[in-house]
Design an enzyme around this catalytic site. Sequence first.
Site, short mmCIF file in Angstrom:
data_model
loop_
_atom_site.label_atom_id
_atom_site.label_comp_id
_atom_site.label_asym_id
_atom_site.label_seq_id
_atom_site.Cartn_x
_atom_site.Cartn_y
_atom_site.Cartn_z
CD1 TRP A 1 98.28 62.27 36.28
CD2 TRP A 1 98.36 64.04 38.09
NE1 TRP A 1 98.52 61.85 37.34
CE2 TRP A 1 98.38 62.43 38.62
CE3 TRP A 1 98.41 64.43 38.60
CZ2 TRP A 1 98.85 62.18 39.95
CZ3 TRP A 1 98.06 64.71 40.39
CH2 TRP A 1 98.74 63.27 41.16
CB SER A 2 100.44 68.42 38.50
OG SER A 2 100.71 68.59 39.03
CD GLN B 1 93.83 79.60 34.88
OE1 GLN B 1 92.62 78.95 34.62
NE2 GLN B 1 93.90 79.86 35.90
CE LYS C 1 97.93 79.76 42.10
NZ LYS C 1 96.72 79.88 41.56
CE1 TYR D 1 89.82 62.72 37.62
CE2 TYR D 1 90.15 63.49 35.19
CZ TYR D 1 90.52 62.75 36.16
OH TYR D 1 92.07 62.61 35.70
CG ASN E 1 99.19 77.38 31.30
OD1 ASN E 1 99.88 78.22 31.77
ND2 ASN E 1 97.92 76.52 31.87
CD1 TRP F 1 90.45 65.17 39.24
CD2 TRP F 1 92.81 66.36 39.25
NE1 TRP F 1 90.87 65.10 40.33
CE2 TRP F 1 92.44 65.66 40.75
CE3 TRP F 1 93.60 66.11 39.15
CZ2 TRP F 1 93.31 65.76 41.51
CZ3 TRP F 1 94.53 66.96 40.13
CH2 TRP F 1 94.78 66.17 41.31
CD GLN G 1 88.76 74.24 41.58
OE1 GLN G 1 89.24 74.04 40.41
NE2 GLN G 1 89.35 74.44 42.74
CG ASP H 1 92.98 62.41 30.49
OD1 ASP H 1 93.55 61.34 30.73
OD2 ASP H 1 92.82 63.14 31.87
#
Length: 337
Positions: A206-207, A292, A217, A55, A296, A22, A28, A50
């Site tokens: 999501w999230s 990451q 952080k 996006y 994860n 996304w 980014q 996904d």
Amino acid sequence: MINYRYLGNSGLKITELTYGNWLTHASQVENEQAAACVKAALDVGITSFDTADVYANTAAETVLGDILKGERRQSLEIFTKVYWPTGPGGPNDTGLSRKHIMESINGSLERLQTDYVDVYQAHRYDYETPLEETMTAFADVVRQGKAHYIGVSEWTADQIREGARLAKELNVQLISSQPQYSMLWRVIEDEVVPASKESGVSQIVWSPVAQGVLTGKYKPGQAPPAGSRATDEKGGANMIKRFMNDDVLGRVQKLQPIADELGLTMAQLAIAWVLQNDNVAAAIIGASRPEQVTENAKASGVEIPAELMTRIDEALGDIVDRDPNKTVETNPQGRVV
């Protein structure tokens, strides 16, 4: 390696960690870095991906298609979505009309360089199109072989029930719901989850780390770290605002001892937490760096003991948002142009 779970009342298995692009691909993160993140996902055993046409205004699908084109298609589960405006933003470049769905699936398949997606999802509910029209169009997409299953995103309990009823009448399988869900945002628990269980639908959430807040952080009384999502106006700063207050950030810091006890990072704890819900088939993780993804991935297969689940609730207290009305309040009531 990553565990698999069944998606809804179907025979389709997906990885309980699903890679989502996304806020990263074509936005980014440079393409080379995006490719490294996808390769890291594949290396740890993630096979479910996904994306959505909206996006980066279709560019994220293109990037993902380019990266995955060398992989065996039958070994991947690819999901995309339709609803939000794409293209120049004309009156029919948005929503869930038959016209927009039929044109959008063709565009998505071309960009993803595949003949079909495994799950085609309604990215929001379209109040301006009869649900029967939307579901019939989705059923035709399935019958044409362009999608195997259908799903929804951020629909209410009643919308899911009615969508599932129509899908059954049309002999297609609506098997997934994609809502926001985390320790801090539990608005699906009281209504959406029970309706989904009744309807043979499970969640791809999501999230799960609340846009990064649950990594710990962001510290109370301190400015957000440079380059973080909270400082990036094009990368989600607006969505993270609701959590950026000292009360929330202070409570989140109380989760650190629980993560330590389990030998997890705060992010791993947050991802493992959503996977404790038996209606959750997968948690979507994104990444701007391949490490990451690797870190994860360690949340897969983690079981959090009941007493620690209780301690998490006690640590967070009344900052948790559980209001089921938020599903409606955070969604557009008309098409966005």
